[in-house]
Design an enzyme around this catalytic site. Structure first.
Site, PDB file in Angstrom:
ATOM      1  N   HIS A  95      56.534  34.469  52.452  1.00 37.77           N
ATOM      2  CA  HIS A  95      56.927  35.821  52.867  1.00 37.77           C
ATOM      3  C   HIS A  95      56.993  35.849  54.395  1.00 37.77           C
ATOM      4  O   HIS A  95      56.116  35.328  55.076  1.00 37.77           O
ATOM      5  CB  HIS A  95      55.900  36.834  52.350  1.00 37.77           C
ATOM      6  CG  HIS A  95      56.088  38.201  52.903  1.00 37.77           C
ATOM      7  ND1 HIS A  95      57.322  38.815  52.957  1.00 37.77           N
ATOM      8  CD2 HIS A  95      55.212  39.092  53.441  1.00 37.77           C
ATOM      9  CE1 HIS A  95      57.189  40.014  53.501  1.00 37.77           C
ATOM     10  NE2 HIS A  95      55.920  40.203  53.809  1.00 37.77           N
TER      11      HIS A  95
ATOM     12  N   CYS B  72      55.226  43.816  49.265  1.00 40.01           N
ATOM     13  CA  CYS B  72      56.027  42.644  49.645  1.00 40.01           C
ATOM     14  C   CYS B  72      55.944  41.526  48.611  1.00 40.01           C
ATOM     15  O   CYS B  72      56.716  40.577  48.662  1.00 40.01           O
ATOM     16  CB  CYS B  72      55.577  42.109  51.001  1.00 40.01           C
ATOM     17  SG  CYS B  72      55.686  43.324  52.300  1.00 40.01           S
TER      18      CYS B  72
ATOM     19  N   ASN C  98      60.646  41.509  58.877  1.00 45.16           N
ATOM     20  CA  ASN C  98      59.956  41.559  57.580  1.00 45.16           C
ATOM     21  C   ASN C  98      60.753  42.447  56.623  1.00 45.16           C
ATOM     22  O   ASN C  98      60.775  43.671  56.779  1.00 45.16           O
ATOM     23  CB  ASN C  98      58.539  42.111  57.796  1.00 45.16           C
ATOM     24  CG  ASN C  98      57.745  42.230  56.509  1.00 45.16           C
ATOM     25  OD1 ASN C  98      58.292  42.090  55.412  1.00 45.16           O
ATOM     26  ND2 ASN C  98      56.458  42.498  56.631  1.00 45.16           N
TER      27      ASN C  98
HETATM   28  O1  UT7 Z   1      54.402  42.254  54.888  1.00 42.22           O
HETATM   29  C1  UT7 Z   1      53.034  42.393  54.842  1.00 42.22           C
HETATM   30  C2  UT7 Z   1      52.535  43.404  55.771  1.00 42.22           C
HETATM   31  N1  UT7 Z   1      52.576  43.121  57.181  1.00 42.22           N
HETATM   32  C3  UT7 Z   1      51.814  42.216  57.796  1.00 42.22           C
HETATM   33  O2  UT7 Z   1      51.297  41.332  57.227  1.00 42.22           O
HETATM   34  C4  UT7 Z   1      51.579  42.318  59.257  1.00 42.22           C
HETATM   35  C5  UT7 Z   1      50.288  41.680  59.635  1.00 42.22           C
HETATM   36  N2  UT7 Z   1      49.928  41.945  60.993  1.00 42.22           N
HETATM   37  C6  UT7 Z   1      50.605  41.509  62.068  1.00 42.22           C
HETATM   38  O3  UT7 Z   1      51.628  40.867  61.945  1.00 42.22           O
HETATM   39  C7  UT7 Z   1      50.023  41.754  63.444  1.00 42.22           C
HETATM   40  O4  UT7 Z   1      48.723  42.286  63.291  1.00 42.22           O
HETATM   41  C8  UT7 Z   1      50.879  42.716  64.297  1.00 42.22           C
HETATM   42  C9  UT7 Z   1      52.168  42.038  64.714  1.00 42.22           C
HETATM   43  C10 UT7 Z   1      51.181  43.980  63.535  1.00 42.22           C
HETATM   44  C11 UT7 Z   1      50.124  43.093  65.573  1.00 42.22           C
HETATM   45  O5  UT7 Z   1      49.768  41.931  66.300  1.00 42.22           O
HETATM   46  P1  UT7 Z   1      48.279  41.746  66.800  1.00 42.22           P
HETATM   47  O6  UT7 Z   1      48.259  40.490  67.545  1.00 42.22           O
HETATM   48  O7  UT7 Z   1      47.385  41.893  65.609  1.00 42.22           O
HETATM   49  O8  UT7 Z   1      48.135  42.942  67.805  1.00 42.22           O
HETATM   50  P2  UT7 Z   1      47.077  44.133  67.797  1.00 42.22           P
HETATM   51  O9  UT7 Z   1      47.374  45.085  66.693  1.00 42.22           O
HETATM   52  O10 UT7 Z   1      45.696  43.574  67.907  1.00 42.22           O
HETATM   53  O11 UT7 Z   1      47.440  44.832  69.152  1.00 42.22           O
HETATM   54  C12 UT7 Z   1      47.257  44.177  70.421  1.00 42.22           C
HETATM   55  C13 UT7 Z   1      47.798  45.082  71.498  1.00 42.22           C
HETATM   56  C14 UT7 Z   1      47.296  46.508  71.397  1.00 42.22           C
HETATM   57  O12 UT7 Z   1      47.108  47.010  72.697  1.00 42.22           O
HETATM   58  P3  UT7 Z   1      45.643  47.047  73.361  1.00 42.22           P
HETATM   59  O13 UT7 Z   1      44.826  47.918  72.446  1.00 42.22           O
HETATM   60  O14 UT7 Z   1      45.178  45.624  73.383  1.00 42.22           O
HETATM   61  O15 UT7 Z   1      45.897  47.634  74.704  1.00 42.22           O
HETATM   62  C15 UT7 Z   1      48.452  47.246  70.762  1.00 42.22           C
HETATM   63  O16 UT7 Z   1      48.484  48.620  71.094  1.00 42.22           O
HETATM   64  O17 UT7 Z   1      49.221  45.140  71.401  1.00 42.22           O
HETATM   65  C16 UT7 Z   1      49.626  46.519  71.380  1.00 42.22           C
HETATM   66  N3  UT7 Z   1      50.849  46.622  70.605  1.00 42.22           N
HETATM   67  C17 UT7 Z   1      52.069  46.476  71.164  1.00 42.22           C
HETATM   68  N4  UT7 Z   1      52.437  46.256  72.438  1.00 42.22           N
HETATM   69  C18 UT7 Z   1      53.753  46.153  72.674  1.00 42.22           C
HETATM   70  C19 UT7 Z   1      50.989  46.821  69.274  1.00 42.22           C
HETATM   71  N5  UT7 Z   1      52.298  46.846  68.950  1.00 42.22           N
HETATM   72  C20 UT7 Z   1      52.983  46.628  70.106  1.00 42.22           C
HETATM   73  C21 UT7 Z   1      54.343  46.532  70.428  1.00 42.22           C
HETATM   74  N6  UT7 Z   1      54.686  46.280  71.714  1.00 42.22           N
HETATM   75  N7  UT7 Z   1      55.302  46.640  69.497  1.00 42.22           N
END
Ligand code: UT7
Length: 334
Positions: free
Chosen positions: A259, A119, A289
């Site tokens: 970004h 990115c 993104n």
């Molecule tokens: O461009 C550069 C690269 N990209 C990034 O920089 C992305 C950086 N990361 C992020 O933006 C965030 O980490 C995410 C948006 C990807 C995820 O958000 P988070 O607050 O870090 O969530 P998490 O991964 O800790 O997941 C929390 C919960 C999990 O469920 P449990 O284990 O708590 O039951 C996930 O399975 O949210 C769940 N989850 C979802 N639920 C509904 C993950 N994706 C989804 C989804 N819909 N799409």
């Protein structure tokens, strides 16, 4: 008499996004997710996905964005001596997207190549062009950030498929003796962290409502949570490095163009840097993104919305696969 070092000025911006809108509601039919989760955790409401046969290939999007930037710059494509494209999703493994676009633009006098920096690709590409201009080996350059991450998304992975999308943004830069333009660019990478975001062999599953999209035989994998924490720290520190390098403070920055990976990352960085969100450009709610394209698309929109005046300082910050990250400060010239 000592020779004056030329300065690199942005004189044109352009962008291009696919027509097909994929809403959060649409995604509810593809993976186990909700509109509410996506908006709360990412700020994304909808994103654009390119469709085969719609003149929305990586080369097409790049060409359309470039034509707009070249028109604004009022130069002939023949006067370009360099085309640098930041991308990880070119239409072909080779030749480069830059060479494909050179043909489309009839920019026969340019040297053309791609940069792979996730990115952060646009900032890496911008830095290459800036260096060439300062060295005197280049007068006019086209710099593009483009990606079609829809082609490498695992459409069964709700942790990533709701985030990523397609688009292209371009700038034309030119050499001038007038002070200003790109004041500095600061680039970093840490290959030890490549496993936070990478491509691996994929299974090519295409959801029913996305039939017709152009899929590649590999998938993006991401450890979103760990990446999130690194992103906030790295973006904040590299932004401060760029400010200090130019003896500026955050009060001198008219617009931060970050970004667009996650609105929570952007808000955390704005808090760390003490810059109010009114001076931070965001369009993640509309485009998701778009990887390398996110900064030049946002810049083009800010420019066309008349949010930038000559003399304003604009700060770009980005991070992505590699890991790579970077910042650049531009004194606006248009
Ligand atoms: O461009 C550069 C690269 N990209 C990034 O920089 C992305 C950086 N990361 C992020 O933006 C965030 O980490 C995410 C948006 C990807 C995820 O958000 P988070 O607050 O870090 O969530 P998490 O991964 O800790 O997941 C929390 C919960 C999990 O469920 P449990 O284990 O708590 O039951 C996930 O399975 O949210 C769940 N989850 C979802 N639920 C509904 C993950 N994706 C989804 C989804 N819909 N799409």
């Amino acid at each position: 008499m000592a020779k004056m070092m030329p300065h690199t000025h942005i004189i044109g911006t352009g962008s291009s996004i696919p027509k097909r809108i994929l809403s959060n509601k649409d995604l509810e039919g593809i993976v186990d997710t909700t509109d509410e989760w996506i908006i709360q955790r990412t700020g994304i409401k909808e994103r654009r996905i390119s469709v085969k046969g719609e003149r929305e290939s990586t080369t097409d999007l790049t060409t359309q964005a470039s034509v707009k930037a070249i028109e604004m710059a009022s130069i002939s494509p023949k006067s370009l001596d360099m085309i640098v494209v930041g991308t990880v999703t070119g239409d072909r493994m080779f030749p480069s997207t830059a060479c494909m676009v050179q043909e489309a633009l009839n920019a026969e006098n340019a040297m053309a190549f791609d940069v792979s920096a996730g990115c952060t690709g646009f900032l890496y590409a911008l830095s290459m062009a800036d260096n060439a201009i300062q060295c005197g080996t280049c007068k006019n350059a086209l710099v593009v950030g483009v990606d079609r991450l829809s082609s490498v998304v695992n459409w069964q992975d709700r942790g990533t498929c709701v985030l990523l999308a397609d688009g292209a943004g371009a700038v034309v830069v030119t050499s001038a003796t007038e002070q200003g333009g790109i004041l500095s660019t600061h680039l970093k990478s840490d290959g030890k962290l490549w496993e936070l975001l990478y491509s691996s062999d994929g299974n090519n599953h295409i959801p029913k409502i996305l039939q017709g999209i152009d899929i590649k035989p590999f998938h993006l994998r991401m450890d979103g949570n760990r990446l999130f924490k690194r992103a906030v720290g790295y973006l904040s520190s590299i932004a401060n490095e760029a400010l200090e390098h130019n003896s500026l403070t955050i009060k001198d920055i008219g617009l931060l163009v970050p970004h667009q990976a996650n609105i929570r990352i952007i808000k955390a960085v704005s808090k760390n840097l003490y810059i109010p969100m009114e001076r931070v450009y965001t369009n993640i709610h509309r485009y998701g993104n778009t990887s390398s394209a996110s900064i030049p698309i946002a810049l083009d929109e800010a420019n066309r919305e008349n949010m930038l005046s000559k003399g304003d300082h604009v700060l770009f910050v980005s991070f992505g696969a590699g890991l790579t990250w970077g910042a650049s400060i531009v004194r606006w010239s248009i």
